[in-house]
Design a protein around this motif. Structure first.
Motif, PDB file in Angstrom:
ATOM      1  N   ARG A 136       9.617  -6.766   5.259  1.00 18.11           N
ATOM      2  CA  ARG A 136       8.410  -5.943   5.281  1.00 18.11           C
ATOM      3  C   ARG A 136       8.690  -4.460   4.934  1.00 18.11           C
ATOM      4  NH1 ARG A 136       3.098  -4.742   7.421  1.00 18.11           N
ATOM      5  NH2 ARG A 136       2.760  -3.113   5.903  1.00 18.11           N
ATOM      6  N   ASP A 137       9.735  -3.862   5.559  1.00 18.88           N
ATOM      7  CA  ASP A 137       9.991  -2.428   5.361  1.00 18.88           C
ATOM      8  C   ASP A 137      10.282  -2.134   3.897  1.00 18.88           C
ATOM      9  OD1 ASP A 137       9.603  -2.158   7.962  1.00 18.88           O
ATOM     10  OD2 ASP A 137      11.721  -1.984   8.522  1.00 18.88           O
ATOM     11  N   TYR A 138      11.086  -3.038   3.308  1.00 22.39           N
ATOM     12  CA  TYR A 138      11.480  -2.844   1.915  1.00 22.39           C
ATOM     13  C   TYR A 138      10.290  -3.046   0.969  1.00 22.39           C
ATOM     14  CZ  TYR A 138      12.986  -5.486  -2.283  1.00 22.39           C
ATOM     15  OH  TYR A 138      13.080  -6.034  -3.533  1.00 22.39           O
ATOM     16  N   LEU A 139       9.283  -3.803   1.446  1.00 28.75           N
ATOM     17  CA  LEU A 139       8.133  -4.153   0.593  1.00 28.75           C
ATOM     18  C   LEU A 139       7.079  -3.060   0.480  1.00 28.75           C
ATOM     19  CD1 LEU A 139       6.835  -7.720   1.538  1.00 28.75           C
ATOM     20  CD2 LEU A 139       7.841  -6.985  -0.608  1.00 28.75           C
ATOM     21  N   ASP A 140       6.980  -2.205   1.498  1.00 29.01           N
ATOM     22  CA  ASP A 140       5.831  -1.309   1.621  1.00 29.01           C
ATOM     23  C   ASP A 140       5.486  -0.528   0.361  1.00 29.01           C
ATOM     24  OD1 ASP A 140       4.736  -1.995   3.952  1.00 29.01           O
ATOM     25  OD2 ASP A 140       5.619  -0.366   5.141  1.00 29.01           O
ATOM     26  N   GLY A 141       6.519   0.081  -0.288  1.00 26.81           N
ATOM     27  CA  GLY A 141       6.283   0.881  -1.499  1.00 26.81           C
ATOM     28  C   GLY A 141       5.647   0.016  -2.592  1.00 26.81           C
ATOM     29  N   SER A 142       6.143  -1.200  -2.754  1.00 25.62           N
ATOM     30  CA  SER A 142       5.625  -2.109  -3.785  1.00 25.62           C
ATOM     31  C   SER A 142       4.163  -2.466  -3.504  1.00 25.62           C
ATOM     32  CB  SER A 142       6.436  -3.398  -3.823  1.00 25.62           C
ATOM     33  OG  SER A 142       7.775  -3.115  -4.081  1.00 25.62           O
TER      34      SER A 142
END
Ligand code: PMV
Length: 316
Positions: free
Chosen positions: A202-208
């Protein structure tokens, strides 16, 4: 005998982001699922899912809930809820389900079948379920199938037409009846497991997801301006992000590349990805040409259209 049907769906933009409260654009498509229900003389509940060669018989709902294979438990569970709520006797009936959609392919087959089933049950037992109630019960079924779905599939399959969907709220958007190409990449996917593996990142996804939202907002404007070429270009941008988050496949990339090289306005995966279908927007003559090229490479595709009809009764 009562027969009901419901459309499949295609997400134009915003899949996955919609699970986390960002907007997505979904359209109903003119490939449908069907449910036929008829009374039978024996005191049994017969359940058939023709696509899976499944034909089961239960003495009553308690037995059905206990013995139903897990992949179909959403049907017995929702029948239990409806029986309690409306005080109906689920017995001496034959239920037959069928879908023209590829299953596990991003076209909302589980939601489509659920809506057709609920429409048929509502008619058979005179429940008078509204579109909103059908959507609510279909969401209950979708959560059993997919874990944490956004609710977009059941919303669009029950209402038909086109929707902007955000945070559980569907908003109708007007779209002319246009054609597009849907190509099956050859492998099905399991939406529930894709959603849970993305949730772990989830954390890594936010920007995308924020990038997808910006593209979707532009897509909504392109639809309002009836600018389909721009909509296609935005689909291409959306695809790049979906590819970055790891839900495209080499087969999907190949279909997308062939579509773009042959004059599509744009092309992207649709639905959860990691297999399933690719959506291609373009002029109808280009779509026929692309379909022909893809067929020679072994891909099945369908020229598909927006369907304004949601769940409906076909015959009674
Ligand atoms: O692949 P499908 O038809 O199950 O569509 C899933 C759409 C997602 O946005 C990936 C999940 C959801 O619940 O919105």
């Amino acid at each position: 005998m009562i027969t009901a049907s419901a459309p499949g769906k295609c997400i134009l933009m915003g899949e996955h982001a919609v699970v986390y409260g960002h907007p997505a654009i979904a359209i109903a498509i003119d490939i449908r699922s069907y449910c036929s229900i008829e009374p039978i003389s024996k005191k049994l509940i017969e359940f058939q899912m023709t696509n899976y060669d499944t034909h089961l018989k239960f003495h009553d709902l308690t037995e059905m809930k206990k013995q139903m294979p897990p992949q179909f438990s959403q049907f017995s569970e929702v029948l239990g809820v409806l029986m309690e709520k409306f005080d109906i006797q689920i017995e001496s009936i034959s239920i037959r389900l069928y879908t023209d959609l590829w299953s596990g392919a991003g076209l909302g087959s589980s939601a489509s079948v659920a809506v057709a089933f609920l429409c048929a049950i509502s008619e058979f037992y005179n429940l008078n379920l509204s579109v909103e109630k059908i959507n609510e019960y279909a969401f209950f079924m979708e959560k059993i199938v997919h874990g944490t779905p956004s609710g977009i599939d059941n919303a669009i399959c029950s209402s038909g037409g086109a929707l902007i969907y955000q945070n559980g709220v569907p908003e109708r958007i007007l779209l002319p009846k246009f054609s597009f190409l849907i190509t099956y990449s050859g492998l099905p996917h399991d939406t529930g497991s894709i959603l849970s593996s993305l949730r772990k990142k989830r954390d890594y996804l936010d920007g995308s997801l924020i990038e997808i939202e910006k593209i979707t907002e532009k897509g909504i404007k392109a639809i309002k301006d009836k600018n389909f070429t721009l909509l296609g270009e935005l689909c291409n941008l959306n695809q790049e992000i979906l590819s970055n988050i790891g839900v495209s496949t080499s087969k999907m990339d190949e279909i997308i590349a062939i579509s773009r090289e042959n004059g599509a306005y744009g092309s992207k995966l649709t639905g959860a990805g990691v297999g399933g279908c690719v959506l291609t927007l373009g002029d109808i003559s280009q779509l026929h040409k692309i379909q022909f090229i893809l067929k020679k490479l072994g891909y099945s595709s369908k020229i598909t259209h927006l369907d304004y009809n949601g769940g409906r009764i076909e015959s009674k």
